[in-house]
Structures are given as C-alpha cells and as structure tokens.
Write a protein that holds these residues in place. Structure first.
Motif, PDB file in Angstrom:
ATOM      1  N   ALA A   1      -4.801   7.350  -5.118  1.00 11.78           N
ATOM      2  CA  ALA A   1      -4.753   6.916  -6.518  1.00 11.78           C
ATOM      3  C   ALA A   1      -3.546   5.993  -6.725  1.00 11.78           C
ATOM      4  O   ALA A   1      -2.427   6.344  -6.352  1.00 11.78           O
ATOM      5  CB  ALA A   1      -4.656   8.123  -7.439  1.00 11.78           C
ATOM      6  N   PRO A   2      -3.738   4.819  -7.301  1.00 13.45           N
ATOM      7  CA  PRO A   2      -2.658   3.828  -7.375  1.00 13.45           C
ATOM      8  C   PRO A   2      -1.654   4.099  -8.479  1.00 13.45           C
ATOM      9  O   PRO A   2      -2.016   4.347  -9.636  1.00 13.45           O
ATOM     10  CB  PRO A   2      -3.411   2.520  -7.644  1.00 13.45           C
ATOM     11  CG  PRO A   2      -4.648   2.943  -8.369  1.00 13.45           C
ATOM     12  CD  PRO A   2      -5.023   4.287  -7.805  1.00 13.45           C
ATOM     13  N   ALA A   3      -0.379   4.013  -8.122  1.00 10.03           N
ATOM     14  CA  ALA A   3       0.690   4.215  -9.100  1.00 10.03           C
ATOM     15  C   ALA A   3       0.751   3.081 -10.114  1.00 10.03           C
ATOM     16  O   ALA A   3       1.284   3.260 -11.216  1.00 10.03           O
ATOM     17  CB  ALA A   3       2.026   4.352  -8.383  1.00 10.03           C
TER      18      ALA A   3
ATOM     19  N   ALA B   1       9.558   0.673 -11.860  1.00  8.56           N
ATOM     20  CA  ALA B   1       8.789  -0.557 -11.654  1.00  8.56           C
ATOM     21  C   ALA B   1       8.351  -0.658 -10.206  1.00  8.56           C
ATOM     22  O   ALA B   1       9.002  -0.134  -9.296  1.00  8.56           O
ATOM     23  CB  ALA B   1       9.619  -1.778 -12.037  1.00  8.56           C
ATOM     24  N   LEU B   2       7.225  -1.329 -10.015  1.00 13.22           N
ATOM     25  CA  LEU B   2       6.719  -1.674  -8.688  1.00 13.22           C
ATOM     26  C   LEU B   2       6.753  -3.192  -8.574  1.00 13.22           C
ATOM     27  O   LEU B   2       6.314  -3.899  -9.481  1.00 13.22           O
ATOM     28  CB  LEU B   2       5.283  -1.179  -8.504  1.00 13.22           C
ATOM     29  CG  LEU B   2       5.038   0.316  -8.662  1.00 13.22           C
ATOM     30  CD1 LEU B   2       3.535   0.608  -8.648  1.00 13.22           C
ATOM     31  CD2 LEU B   2       5.724   1.104  -7.559  1.00 13.22           C
TER      32      LEU B   2
ATOM     33  N   PHE C   1      -0.002  -5.981  -0.622  1.00 16.31           N
ATOM     34  CA  PHE C   1      -1.245  -5.364  -1.067  1.00 16.31           C
ATOM     35  C   PHE C   1      -0.967  -4.413  -2.225  1.00 16.31           C
ATOM     36  O   PHE C   1      -0.020  -3.616  -2.178  1.00 16.31           O
ATOM     37  CB  PHE C   1      -1.889  -4.567   0.074  1.00 16.31           C
ATOM     38  CG  PHE C   1      -2.397  -5.405   1.210  1.00 16.31           C
ATOM     39  CD1 PHE C   1      -3.587  -6.112   1.108  1.00 16.31           C
ATOM     40  CD2 PHE C   1      -1.684  -5.479   2.400  1.00 16.31           C
ATOM     41  CE1 PHE C   1      -4.057  -6.886   2.161  1.00 16.31           C
ATOM     42  CE2 PHE C   1      -2.145  -6.234   3.459  1.00 16.31           C
ATOM     43  CZ  PHE C   1      -3.345  -6.941   3.343  1.00 16.31           C
ATOM     44  N   ALA C   2      -1.820  -4.490  -3.253  1.00 15.38           N
ATOM     45  CA  ALA C   2      -1.772  -3.541  -4.366  1.00 15.38           C
ATOM     46  C   ALA C   2      -3.169  -2.931  -4.494  1.00 15.38           C
ATOM     47  O   ALA C   2      -3.962  -3.332  -5.354  1.00 15.38           O
ATOM     48  CB  ALA C   2      -1.351  -4.241  -5.654  1.00 15.38           C
ATOM     49  N   PRO C   3      -3.491  -1.971  -3.619  1.00 11.42           N
ATOM     50  CA  PRO C   3      -4.864  -1.487  -3.532  1.00 11.42           C
ATOM     51  C   PRO C   3      -5.247  -0.519  -4.647  1.00 11.42           C
ATOM     52  O   PRO C   3      -4.395   0.126  -5.256  1.00 11.42           O
ATOM     53  CB  PRO C   3      -4.876  -0.768  -2.187  1.00 11.42           C
ATOM     54  CG  PRO C   3      -3.485  -0.223  -2.076  1.00 11.42           C
ATOM     55  CD  PRO C   3      -2.599  -1.294  -2.676  1.00 11.42           C
TER      56      PRO C   3
ATOM     57  N   ILE D   1       0.841  -1.195   0.000  1.00 16.70           N
ATOM     58  CA  ILE D   1       0.000   0.000   0.000  1.00 16.70           C
ATOM     59  C   ILE D   1       0.874   1.243   0.000  1.00 16.70           C
ATOM     60  O   ILE D   1       0.594   2.240  -0.682  1.00 16.70           O
ATOM     61  CB  ILE D   1      -0.951  -0.005   1.220  1.00 16.70           C
ATOM     62  CG1 ILE D   1      -2.029  -1.071   1.031  1.00 16.70           C
ATOM     63  CG2 ILE D   1      -1.576   1.362   1.448  1.00 16.70           C
ATOM     64  CD1 ILE D   1      -3.081  -1.095   2.103  1.00 16.70           C
ATOM     65  N   VAL D   2       1.950   1.189   0.760  1.00 17.23           N
ATOM     66  CA  VAL D   2       2.850   2.340   0.870  1.00 17.23           C
ATOM     67  C   VAL D   2       3.475   2.677  -0.483  1.00 17.23           C
ATOM     68  O   VAL D   2       3.454   3.830  -0.913  1.00 17.23           O
ATOM     69  CB  VAL D   2       3.920   2.084   1.942  1.00 17.23           C
ATOM     70  CG1 VAL D   2       4.927   3.226   1.974  1.00 17.23           C
ATOM     71  CG2 VAL D   2       3.264   1.917   3.311  1.00 17.23           C
ATOM     72  N   ILE D   3       4.038   1.685  -1.193  1.00 23.51           N
ATOM     73  CA  ILE D   3       4.681   2.005  -2.470  1.00 23.51           C
ATOM     74  C   ILE D   3       3.653   2.378  -3.537  1.00 23.51           C
ATOM     75  O   ILE D   3       3.959   3.157  -4.449  1.00 23.51           O
ATOM     76  CB  ILE D   3       5.598   0.872  -2.971  1.00 23.51           C
ATOM     77  CG1 ILE D   3       4.817  -0.388  -3.353  1.00 23.51           C
ATOM     78  CG2 ILE D   3       6.668   0.561  -1.943  1.00 23.51           C
ATOM     79  CD1 ILE D   3       5.661  -1.417  -4.106  1.00 23.51           C
ATOM     80  N   THR D   4       2.444   1.844  -3.439  1.00 18.97           N
ATOM     81  CA  THR D   4       1.390   2.190  -4.384  1.00 18.97           C
ATOM     82  C   THR D   4       1.117   3.692  -4.348  1.00 18.97           C
ATOM     83  O   THR D   4       0.783   4.295  -5.379  1.00 18.97           O
ATOM     84  CB  THR D   4       0.106   1.407  -4.066  1.00 18.97           C
ATOM     85  OG1 THR D   4       0.356   0.011  -4.247  1.00 18.97           O
ATOM     86  CG2 THR D   4      -1.058   1.812  -4.952  1.00 18.97           C
ATOM     87  N   ASN D   5       1.288   4.284  -3.182  1.00 16.85           N
ATOM     88  CA  ASN D   5       1.070   5.725  -3.018  1.00 16.85           C
ATOM     89  C   ASN D   5       2.366   6.527  -3.141  1.00 16.85           C
ATOM     90  O   ASN D   5       2.383   7.620  -3.702  1.00 16.85           O
ATOM     91  CB  ASN D   5       0.418   5.997  -1.664  1.00 16.85           C
ATOM     92  CG  ASN D   5      -1.021   5.515  -1.605  1.00 16.85           C
ATOM     93  OD1 ASN D   5      -1.937   6.226  -1.967  1.00 16.85           O
ATOM     94  ND2 ASN D   5      -1.224   4.281  -1.165  1.00 16.85           N
TER      95      ASN D   5
END
Length: 276
Positions: free
Chosen positions: A212-214, A124-125, A131-133, A110-114
């Motif tokens: 908003a997801p990266a 890249a992620l 979690f990939a919310p 969740i942290v890296i998604t934001n």
C-alpha cells in the motif's frame, strides 16, 4: 545652564538611550528565538539510493543540505527484495525521533513508498527519477509500461547463492552501455568508475510487487529528469500525477542527483518549506 550641568544632562540622556536600545534589541532577539523554536528543528533527510548505484551518488546533494542545516542520513539500501529493503529503511526511520523527509532515487522510490507507512514523523516523500508505485506494481513493470526505457536490453544477469534456497539472480548494467543508459550527462571517466562499482539489483527486488503506497497519505514531490533512459519521463509523469506530487522537470539523465545536485537539494528544501 552652566557647562558642567549640561554635560551631566547629556551624559544621563545618552545612558538612558543606551539602556532603551539594549532592551529593544534583547526583546527582538528573544522574539526571533521563540519563533525559531516554534518552527522546530529541521527534519532529518533520509536519502535512499536505487539499484546499480550506492549512497555516494548523493554526496553533492548531502553537502548542500548539510550547509543549509539539515541532518542527513544516506543508508545502504540492501537491494535484495522490496519488502525486506523497505523494512530495513523503516528500521532506520525508527531510530529518528524528530520529523523526517524520505527522498529516493530510482528503485529507492519503491522502498520509501513502503518504508514510510506507519511513521507519523515522515512529513514528505521526494521522488527523484524514481518509482512511485501503487499497490502490486513493480519496478520492471512500471519501467516497461511506457516506451523509452533502455534498461532491459542493457541488463546482464548473474546468479548468486541463497542458503537453503534456489540461487537468486542479480541484474547489472552492461559496462559498455552504462553511460548511455544510466548517466549520459556525466563524464565518461566518471561513468567508467560507476559501472565498475555498481551495486546490482536483484530480480526479486526489481520484479517484486509494492505494498500500500504511503503517497496516498503523505505529501510528495517529484523531480523528473526529462532525458531519463531507465524510467521513461512519461512513466514518471504518470506516477507523479497519480500521487498528486508537486513536480519539477529538469533536462537530465537518470542520475539527476549526481548531475544536478542543486536541483535535488532544492526540491527537498521545497518539501520542507511546505510541510513545516
């Protein structure tokens, strides 16, 4: 032809061959150097841990990445709230001038998604049992969306003071259930230490909605541990498909980067190879 003259001729030919060989080798070396420079430096891998753990869980993965020439940073995730944790990791990325791969475990996803938003250098992620919310989703919501998570029944709440506000609540995993829920494929001697030193996840962080997801704009990879009892594999497959992630599945507990550091390093290398 007299012998002395023949010897002089052969010596001259040998010298000419040596000069040509040296020139060819120098040109080849120069060409390889230009190619390497064109590819650019390896990206810095930023590893973000989740709740109930700390950055040391990446130690073996880090060793493999460093051996392969990757610069690595594994900062301490504050584990307080989604927006604040993402802002902190984003500030770490701010200090890195070159390309970055953001990789995370569990709540760290969740942290890296934001945190990746607004960083053009994030190439890249990589989600590893993470979690990939989508926007508005939380860790607790996603963990409970599919059957199979044993996290809720294992959580032990403990309050902590918040200056100028009402007390917060941390969630720990019950030490008696820690191995079965979190790291069933690790030795009991190791998981006893992990349970004793676990960093709790705040309820605000675990229940906070994502932004908003990266992953909508940054390519992603997903390492799914099929024996995960924290985030059900079905939930991870759902999130990976939605994000368009390249998926690798492996028989592992939730802590895939500890029990299978080779797989964790391999998927990060794959992300680099596909995005350089």
């Amino acid at each position: 032809m007299r012998v002395p003259a023949l010897r002089r001729l052969l010596t001259a030919l040998a010298a000419a061959v040596l000069i040509v060989t040296t020139a060819v080798a120098a040109e080849a070396t120069s060409h390889r150097a230009v190619q390497a420079e064109a590819k650019g430096p390896k990206p810095t891998v930023v590893l973000v841990h989740g709740a109930f753990a700390d950055a040391s869980g990446f130690n073996d993965t880090i060793a493999l990445l460093q051996k392969a020439g990757f610069p690595v940073i594994a900062p301490a995730n504050p584990l307080r709230d989604t927006a604040g944790d993402a802002a902190y990791i984003s500030s770490v990325v701010d200090t890195i001038p070159g390309p970055v791969i953001l990789a995370a475990h569990s709540y760290g996803g969740i942290v890296i998604t934001n945190a990746a938003r607004g960083h053009a250098n994030v190439k890249a992620l990589v989600y590893m049992g993470a979690f990939a919310p989508d926007e508005g989703e939380s860790a607790l919501q996603l963990a409970g969306q599919f059957p199979g998570s044993e996290l809720g029944a294992a959580l032990v709440p403990r309050s902590y003071p918040v200056p100028g506000s009402k007390p917060g609540t941390d969630g720990y995993i019950d030490a008696a259930k820690f191995r079965a829920v979190f790291a069933a494929d690790l030795p009991a001697s190791q998981t006893r230490l992990m349970a004793a030193t676990q960093r709790p996840g705040s309820v605000d962080g675990l229940s906070g909605g994502s932004g908003a997801p990266a992953w909508k704009t940054v390519p992603s990879w997903y390492l799914i541990p099929t024996q995960d009892k924290v985030i059900p594999p079905a939930a991870q497959r759902f999130m990976a498909k939605r994000a368009g992630s390249k998926v690798i599945e492996i028989r592992s507990s939730h802590v895939v980067m500890i029990s299978h550091p080779d797989a964790a390093a391999r998927i990060i290398k794959a992300a680099h190879a596909a995005t350089r």
